[in-house]
Write a protein that holds these residues in place. Structure first.
Motif, short mmCIF file in Angstrom:
data_model
loop_
_atom_site.label_atom_id
_atom_site.label_comp_id
_atom_site.label_asym_id
_atom_site.label_seq_id
_atom_site.Cartn_x
_atom_site.Cartn_y
_atom_site.Cartn_z
N ALA A 168 0.87 -1.18 0.00
CA ALA A 168 0.00 0.00 0.00
C ALA A 168 0.91 1.23 0.00
N GLU A 169 0.30 2.39 -0.16
CA GLU A 169 1.07 3.63 -0.19
C GLU A 169 0.27 4.73 0.50
N ILE A 170 0.98 5.55 1.27
CA ILE A 170 0.36 6.69 1.93
C ILE A 170 1.08 7.97 1.51
N GLU A 171 0.37 9.11 1.67
CA GLU A 171 0.93 10.40 1.26
C GLU A 171 0.60 11.48 2.29
N VAL A 172 1.42 12.52 2.25
CA VAL A 172 1.20 13.72 3.06
C VAL A 172 1.55 14.91 2.18
N HIS A 173 0.89 16.05 2.40
CA HIS A 173 1.28 17.27 1.68
C HIS A 173 2.71 17.63 2.07
N ALA A 174 3.53 17.86 1.09
CA ALA A 174 4.95 18.16 1.32
C ALA A 174 5.14 19.40 2.18
N GLU A 175 4.30 20.40 2.02
CA GLU A 175 4.48 21.66 2.74
C GLU A 175 3.96 21.63 4.18
N ASP A 176 3.30 20.54 4.59
CA ASP A 176 2.72 20.48 5.94
C ASP A 176 3.75 20.18 7.02
N LEU A 177 4.92 19.69 6.63
CA LEU A 177 5.97 19.33 7.59
C LEU A 177 7.17 20.24 7.40
N ALA A 178 7.83 20.59 8.50
CA ALA A 178 8.99 21.48 8.41
C ALA A 178 10.02 21.13 9.47
N THR A 179 11.24 21.52 9.23
CA THR A 179 12.30 21.35 10.20
C THR A 179 11.88 22.02 11.51
N ALA A 239 4.46 6.14 8.03
CA ALA A 239 4.20 7.53 8.42
C ALA A 239 5.43 8.15 9.06
N MET A 240 6.16 7.40 9.87
CA MET A 240 7.39 7.92 10.48
C MET A 240 8.41 8.28 9.41
N GLU A 241 8.52 7.46 8.41
CA GLU A 241 9.44 7.74 7.30
C GLU A 241 9.03 9.02 6.58
N LEU A 242 7.72 9.19 6.33
CA LEU A 242 7.24 10.42 5.69
C LEU A 242 7.55 11.66 6.52
N ILE A 243 7.32 11.57 7.81
CA ILE A 243 7.58 12.70 8.71
C ILE A 243 9.05 13.10 8.65
N ARG A 244 9.92 12.12 8.73
CA ARG A 244 11.36 12.42 8.69
C ARG A 244 11.79 12.94 7.33
N ARG A 245 11.24 12.39 6.25
CA ARG A 245 11.57 12.89 4.92
C ARG A 245 11.09 14.32 4.73
N GLY A 246 10.04 14.71 5.45
CA GLY A 246 9.54 16.08 5.39
C GLY A 246 10.35 17.03 6.24
N GLY A 247 11.38 16.54 6.92
CA GLY A 247 12.25 17.38 7.72
C GLY A 247 11.87 17.50 9.17
N ALA A 248 10.80 16.85 9.59
CA ALA A 248 10.32 16.95 10.97
C ALA A 248 10.84 15.77 11.80
N ASP A 249 10.65 15.88 13.10
CA ASP A 249 11.01 14.81 14.03
C ASP A 249 9.75 14.10 14.49
N VAL A 250 9.88 12.81 14.78
CA VAL A 250 8.78 12.02 15.32
C VAL A 250 8.80 12.19 16.84
N ALA A 251 7.74 12.81 17.38
CA ALA A 251 7.63 12.97 18.83
C ALA A 251 7.16 11.68 19.49
N GLY A 252 6.46 10.84 18.72
CA GLY A 252 5.99 9.56 19.24
C GLY A 252 4.80 9.06 18.45
N LEU A 253 4.32 7.93 18.89
CA LEU A 253 3.13 7.29 18.33
C LEU A 253 2.20 7.01 19.49
#
Length: 180
Positions: free
Chosen positions: A105-116, A136-150
């Motif tokens: 399967a594949e998931i997506e997020v708007h690229a501009e919604d995540l930032a350093t 989702a964690m991979e997407l968050i990190r690729r968007g420049g953000a940190d994972v605070a948790g799940l």
């Protein structure tokens, strides 16, 4: 969360045998959502986790993560970002494929919604095998953000999602309000 609160949440989750296929017991949260007291306890409990872990944004995983994550974001005073199935978001997106028991399967997020500098808490209803959460964690990190948790309402421990997610979590907390 108190034992009384846990019991309230548990009492509002309905088991549906043999759904979606024979041998599976589906955990239906619609009775919990229909009960304003239980839904409020759930929302407050998840919002407290987001604040405790220093989240600045919340990601909700399609589809029940939307239902839970949006009110949690409002309660915690944070922004909400939907992570959707591929092809559902307009504009520039980041996408991540992942493995399922029966394919991919594949998931997506708007690229501009995540930032350093963003610290993103992922909210969902169930942790099963962990595939969607890891993607989702991979997407968050690729968007420049940190994972605070799940944070999830319930963890189905017998499916081993926590162990599979350990590398993707990279030290970020995994919080399950209920362990089943």
């Amino acid at each position: 969360m108190t034992g009384e609160a846990r019991q309230l949440l548990l009492s509002r989750i309905r088991d549906v045998p043999d759904y979606p296929q024979p041998g599976v017991v589906f955990k239906d949260i619609t009775p919990l959502l229909a009960d304003p007291e239980a839904f409020s306890v759930l929302t407050e409990s998840l919002a407290e986790l987001c604040v405790r872990h220093g989240a600045t944004k919340i990601v909700g995983l399609e589809a029940r993560g939307f239902i839970l994550g949006a009110p949690v974001a409002i309660r915690a005073g944070l922004g909400f970002i939907p992570v959707r199935k591929a092809g559902k978001l307009p504009g520039a997106t980041l996408s991540q494929a992942y493995e399922l028991e029966y394919g991919t399967a594949e998931i997506e997020v708007h690229a501009e919604d995540l930032a350093t500098g963003d610290r993103v808490m992922i909210i969902d209803d169930v942790l099963a095998t962990g595939g969607t959460a890891a993607a989702a964690m991979e997407l968050i990190r690729r968007g420049g953000a940190d994972v605070a948790g799940l944070a999830v309402l319930m963890e189905l421990g017998f499916l081993g999602g926590r162990d599979r997610l350990a590398p993707a979590l990279a030290g970020a907390p995994l919080e399950a309000l209920l362990a089943l």
